[in-house]
Design an enzyme around this catalytic site. Sequence first.
Site, PDB file in Angstrom:
ATOM      1  N   CYS A 230       7.512  47.994  38.079  1.00  0.00           N
ATOM      2  CA  CYS A 230       7.161  48.570  36.718  1.00  0.00           C
ATOM      3  C   CYS A 230       7.702  47.825  36.015  1.00  0.00           C
ATOM      4  O   CYS A 230       8.800  48.652  34.820  1.00  0.00           O
ATOM      5  CB  CYS A 230       7.021  50.089  36.904  1.00  0.00           C
ATOM      6  N   CYS A 407      -0.016  46.492  36.006  1.00  0.00           N
ATOM      7  CA  CYS A 407       0.839  47.235  35.218  1.00  0.00           C
ATOM      8  C   CYS A 407      -0.177  47.817  34.236  1.00  0.00           C
ATOM      9  O   CYS A 407      -0.443  47.085  32.646  1.00  0.00           O
ATOM     10  CB  CYS A 407       1.512  45.976  34.516  1.00  0.00           C
TER      11      CYS A 407
END
Length: 457
Positions: A230, A407
């Site tokens: 991430c 994301c």
Amino acid sequence: ITPIHEVVTPLPRGSSPIRAAVGKRAMVGALASLACRAARRPLSSLACHSARRSVSTSAAPIYDVAVVGGGAAGLSICALLRKKAPDLRIGLIEPSGTHYYQPAWTLVGGRAFDAAQTRGDMASLIPEQVEWIQKEALEFVPEKNELRLREEEGKSSPLRYKRLVVAPGLELDWGAIEGLEPTLGRNGVTSNYDFSSCQYTAELVEQLSATAGGRRPRAIFTQPPMPIKCAGAPQKALYLSAHAWESAGAAVDLTFCSAGPALFGVKEFVPTLQGYMDRYGATECYGHTLVAVDGQARRAKFQTADGQLVEKEFEMLHVVPPMRAPRCVRESPLADATGFVAVEHDTLRHVDFENVFAAGDCVSAPNAKTMAAARKQAPVVVHNLLQDLAPAAARPTEAVYDGYGACPLTVEKGKVVLAEFGWGGQLMPSFPGWLIKNTAPSRLAWAFKRHALPWFY
């Protein structure tokens, strides 16, 4: 449950994935239904199966498929295998009895999610008839179709397989930053990549919000060299903290120190993100890698791209540690020169061992390491693994992973930039632009991130 915005279609090698068209009315109706159901159903109520027993491996059993790793990728693959091939003997190697919904830890740090709801019982998430081997994988011996598991008193035991899926995730290398481990979770040092510390993030934000008069408190947010899981999370921590200070009328000196050369790796999202950096008054320092922390003195040391050492003082330091593949992977015959599992980027099959596949953060493919990527990879791995078991004349074409990653960038509390992209930064929005424009902040995207995605999970 397959999310409405992702459909994996088996395709011949080299062709482009087919994305199903969804009508406007169906999309809006599905989102409304999801929001209602998510609001009524806490994360802790998901996937409640009967408890699993750990199985003995002393007799070196042979599994049709051995899956290493009980994260999002490993559990998804186990579930799909059970659904598509219920007669297979599947073994899941996972030492931890606790499973975490890590994408919500950023929200915990922003007082937007309950930390307790991110932690669940591993046994309740393992599909029925999948054998849980609650041991740590120590060594891969792919030339013998075998892996070795940690036992007591420094011993190990073998486990044999016909097909292997490697999905142990990444290892957070806290020790790579001098002085970090003893001070993490106190002295103003925190990280949303750690379950216990993400709650401390919220406490620090509140403490700095209450500061009035005198010198402005200093808050530093770091980002290490890639790859990390991430990659947007370091910025998310900054944005949510800054929005809280903005809402409270608190004046805080913000600094974003990134080892990378740019704000974000996909250029289409940079203007929006840069606008938020400017709005919050953040100083951006690129080519700055955190190398040491002195928590008691409240000092952080960075190495610049040209090799210089720079010290910065802080009242709050949000740290993202460097990451690497687990030792059992990076020191094995499965690893490439970078330490990650060497796979064909499209089929996710190992480049040397045809009966070995990998998924999730440990793969060598240059995709974004996100839960969304793991969820897209899982059906590809299962399809290609099962086709190997079919008669040659009946084998379908291979499924292809298109590099998809997502994301959801929480740029403020209540708004998200839903960044979705594939190989080479190609934009791959799941929703039509009239519903969610993926390069712009959206309240609907926030609802999707905060409510729908945990429900999907």
